[in-house]
Design an enzyme around this catalytic site. Structure first.
Site, PDB file in Angstrom:
ATOM      1  N   ASP A 144       0.754  -1.064  -0.039  1.00 40.72           N
ATOM      2  CA  ASP A 144       0.122  -0.087   0.143  1.00 40.72           C
ATOM      3  C   ASP A 144       0.877   1.280  -0.049  1.00 40.72           C
ATOM      4  O   ASP A 144       2.168   0.987   0.403  1.00 40.72           O
ATOM      5  CB  ASP A 144      -0.942  -0.037   1.098  1.00 40.72           C
ATOM      6  CG  ASP A 144      -2.282   0.826   1.025  1.00 40.72           C
ATOM      7  OD1 ASP A 144      -2.157   1.804   0.116  1.00 40.72           O
ATOM      8  OD2 ASP A 144      -3.241   0.731   1.705  1.00 40.72           O
TER       9      ASP A 144
HETATM   10  C1  BGC Z   1      -5.116   3.219  -0.115  1.00 38.98           C
HETATM   11  C2  BGC Z   1      -5.431   1.988  -1.378  1.00 38.98           C
HETATM   12  C3  BGC Z   1      -5.054   2.792  -2.533  1.00 38.98           C
HETATM   13  C4  BGC Z   1      -3.722   3.433  -2.616  1.00 38.98           C
HETATM   14  C5  BGC Z   1      -3.439   4.173  -3.826  1.00 38.98           C
HETATM   15  C6  BGC Z   1      -3.779   4.280  -0.277  1.00 38.98           C
HETATM   16  O1  BGC Z   1      -3.990   5.176   0.494  1.00 38.98           O
HETATM   17  O2  BGC Z   1      -5.173   2.581   1.166  1.00 38.98           O
HETATM   18  O3  BGC Z   1      -6.279   1.502  -1.132  1.00 38.98           O
HETATM   19  O4  BGC Z   1      -4.923   1.835  -3.536  1.00 38.98           O
HETATM   20  O5  BGC Z   1      -3.679   4.665  -1.736  1.00 38.98           O
HETATM   21  O6  BGC Z   1      -4.081   5.237  -4.115  1.00 38.98           O
END
Ligand code: BGC
Length: 726
Positions: A254
């Site tokens: 993540d």
């Molecule tokens: C989120 C993810 C997301 C990623 C990219 C993160 O803050 O938890 O779900 O895919 O950002 O945008």
């Protein structure tokens, strides 16, 4: 490019030609936009023109024909929000929780396929989708992005959606692995839960989603499990994912969830996403040095690259490269609307207040509140889609101020929510062209009451905004909305409440209103779906994928662990000391907790009404190695409709569980025979020491009905002792 070879063989062939530097390129991702507030900007100048303008980017290797990975969020449509691609719109599907409420995996598949088609047209080949964290905490700010509280339902719906996305020859993730079940302190908290409980709840949802959807990638989450960050957790990334589940794809992090080089790589992380979101570029120079020194074996780097390349071959990224083009707006809107029509839940319908009669002469309808003159609400955060018809006008200001709960003053965030076209008001007018339809925004309660008094029916739209990064403090409708509904209901007994909420809300006014429709965040087709349900063109068939409590005091945590009245998060990202969140309910999530604690919720899991009625009869059970349930479902009313037959089992030990469901469509008087077999893991307990599922010998109580508390037919069946290897 020989498609007769296996993805592994093709990956081997290409890998033979790669230098170590080229391999290092494939494991190190970037943010897909050159600059975003709060992220540092490590993006090399040469890469900037190639960036897709979205969440993530991993450069390809043109010399070897390896395409770049272009990543976009995609929980509820192709996310194009924030400042990323101004002016770019996509069809907004309903929230994932609404899709779970369809109890219909084929609807989830169609939505996934729609996302996949739009992704291709927008030049993306990796979808950051497949959110399958269990709704064990209904105040979680991302409840709307997930698929409910039950592992079987969540796994089937997420799996079908992933499969739909990947049917378009691109990669989907499943995320966030694992236990990122609340947003409060998400980057510092450590989840404490026994392994057996974890396997029977959160991990089981992932396991099933993986089996059904075979996602090309898994996104590891921000939080820790048993004090170890998920993205450097060998138990999660290697023992469970690889050894037990035999997963073949790659693990990506993540955004900002990586905290080490050797530790993460050796635990099983294959690719660092958006390295600018992490404290340093852990998979850049530090990884190169680690491989040179041998603290990360060269063979491990080769394995990481192999997993990425074999997945790119397996999912079709080489054979069917994405090509930009127009999206099929009308076709995709039809998918979104159908999805909404199956997942909106009718919760109350006193004296058949609904459906309304579209042809009734001189009918006066007062539409009140909820921005119903503009659009339907959506949830915020990285999943934000700017839907078809998006304009600046669709940004609305919500929340703010303070709220006193139990003597403590809480600070509420001020948010900007995004609405999706079309407007419920316009759809209601379209549906009932002869009616006189008024609108008041609900801010002024006296004005709303005056409008309700003059009307034959008052329809109050009420909203609860949820967004990534912050949990809601309670399950009350925010602001003056409870008071508004009370006042309107007192002025007009024919009051219908339409809820647009991220998840469950409490309803202190429930006894005073004639009808309640839970429309969740219904997306671009949502307003039309709501109108068609209100006027009976669609017979509602959604069922609750989460329990609706009567009060927060019924939840395992009356207040979310770590949530503070000033909303400051305890600790900061990278804090060495883990901050424990103890989910003492273990695998007793949602309806299991309520039954275990003998609590009566406002509405149980699985609940939902129809404009017709159904009977569940002739339950026949066969035991031995697992449970086979056969029964008939009959439409006993005068309208065609769909229901969801649900089978719950209470084993001799452990909590009750949903072991099977089927959505059945029936004409009046029609009956259908259904046969369901319980997956043996659903009737077992996980023994961590033996690393296996144990099915206990004994009598299992089986309940057939229309919700987790319905006992339309009950039987007992004997099951033999047995084991299942993960
Ligand atoms: C989120 C993810 C997301 C990623 C990219 C993160 O803050 O938890 O779900 O895919 O950002 O945008």
């Amino acid at each position: 490019m020989n498609t007769a070879l296996s993805p592994d063989a093709r990956a081997d062939l290409i890998q033979k030609e790669m230098t170590r530097d080229e391999m290092l390129v494939l494991v190190d991702g970037y943010l897909g936009v050159a600059y975003q507030k709060g992220f540092h900007d490590p993006i090399p100048a040469w890469m900037k023109p190639l960036l897709p303008g979205s969440a993530g980017f991993v450069p390809g290797i043109p010399r070897l024909g390896i395409p770049a990975l272009t990543e976009s969020d995609a929980s509820l449509g192709v996310a194009n929000g924030g400042n990323m691609r101004p002016g770019d719109t996509a069809v907004a599907l309903p929230s994932s929780l609404l899709t779970a409420a369809t109890f219909n995996p084929s609807v989830a598949f169609e939505g996934g396929a729609m996302i996949g088609r739009e992704a291709r047209a927008k030049g993306f080949n990796v979808m950051l989708a497949g959110g399958v964290n269990l709704a064990r905490e209904p105040r979680n700010g991302r409840t709307f992005e997930y698929v409910g509280e039950d592992p079987w339902l969540a796994g089937l719906i997420a799996g079908a959606s992933i499969k739909g996305i990947q049917s378009q020859s691109i990669i989907s993730t499943a995320k966030h692995f694992a236990f990122n079940d609340q947003e409060t302190a998400r980057t510092v908290m450590s989840v404490a839960m026994e392994e057996g409980d974890a396997r029977e709840s959160d991990l089981l949802a992932f396991e099933i989603a993986l089996e059904k959807g075979d996602p090309g990638a898994i996104m590891c989450s921000y939080n820790r499990y048993k004090n170890v960050y998920a993205c450097e957790n060998p138990y999660l990334l290697t023992d469970v994912l690889r050894s037990d589940w035999g997963y073949q794809g790659f693990v990506l992090s993540d955004w900002g969830a990586v905290h080490s080089t050797e530790k993460a790589v050796n635990a099983g992380l294959d690719q660092e996403s958006s390295n600018g979101s992490d404290a340093i570029d852990f998979f850049g120079t530090p990884l190169r040095d680690a491989v040179a020194k041998g603290t990360v074996p060269e063979a491990r780097l080769r394995q990481m690259v192999h997993r990425i390349l074999r997945t790119m071959f397996a999912k079709g990224l080489f054979d069917r490269p994405v090509v930009k083009g127009p999206i099929d707006v009308y076709g995709d809107l039809a998918v979104a609307q159908k999805n909404a029509e199956e997942g909106i839940v009718l919760l109350k319908n006193e004296k058949a207040a609904l459906p309304l009669d579209p042809g009734k002469k001189r009918q006066k309808i007062a539409v009140i509140g909820g921005f119903a003159d503009k659009g339907v609400l959506s949830g915020g955060g990285s999943s934000q889609v700017h839907g078809i018809g998006h304009t600046k006008d669709m940004h609305v200001s919500l929340g703010g101020g303070t709220k006193v709960i139990g003597g403590t003053t809480w600070t509420l965030p001020r948010d900007t929510g995004v609405l999706h076209a079309t407007a419920p008001l316009a759809e209601i007018k379209k549906m009932a062209p002869k009616a006189r339809v008024s609108f008041t925004d609900g801010d002024d309660i006296a004005q709303a009451v005056a409008a309700a008094k003059k009307a034959d029916v008052a329809i109050v739209f009420a909203t609860q905004y949820m967004t990534e990064g912050v949990d809601v403090i309670d399950l009350a409708l925010p602001g003056n909305q409870n008071a508004l509904i009370e006042a309107v209901a007192a002025a007009n007994p024919n009051t219908i409440v339409v809820l647009e909420t991220g998840g469950p809300v409490t309803m202190p006014w429930l006894d005073r209103v004639a009808g309640v429709v839970e429309a969740w965040y219904p997306g671009n087709g949502g307003a039309a779906a709501i109108a068609r349900i209100l006027f009976g063109e669609v017979n509602p068939s959604g069922r609750l994928p989460v329990t609706f409590p009567l009060a927060e005091s019924q939840l395992p945590h009356p207040i979310i662990t770590g949530q503070r009245p000033d909303r400051k998060i305890v600790g900061t990202s990278g804090t060495p000391t883990a901050y424990d969140v103890i989910y003492q309910e273990g695998s007793r999530v949602g309806y299991r907790w309520f039954e275990d604690q003998k609590l009566t919720p406002q509405f149980p899991f699985g609940y939902g009404l129809s404009y017709t009625s159904f009977a569940f009869e002739n339950l026949k059970l066969v035991g031995a190695s697992t449970i086979k349930a056969e029964f008939d479902v009959k439409n006993t009313g005068i309208r065609a409709g769909k229901t969801v037959a649900q089978v719950y089992v209470k084993p001799p030990f452990g909590p009750v569980r949903l072991v099977g469901f089927e959505k059945v469509e029936l004409s009046p008087g029609e009956s259908k025979h259904v046969t369901l077999y319980a997956d043996r893991r659903l009737i077992a307990m996980f023994n961590a020491d033996a690393n296996q599922w144990n099915v206990a010998e004994g009598d299992y109580v089986v309940r057939l009905g229309g919700s987790a508390t319905d006992k339309a037919a009950v039987g007992t069946v004997h099951v033999n002792a047995g084991t299942v290897r993960p």
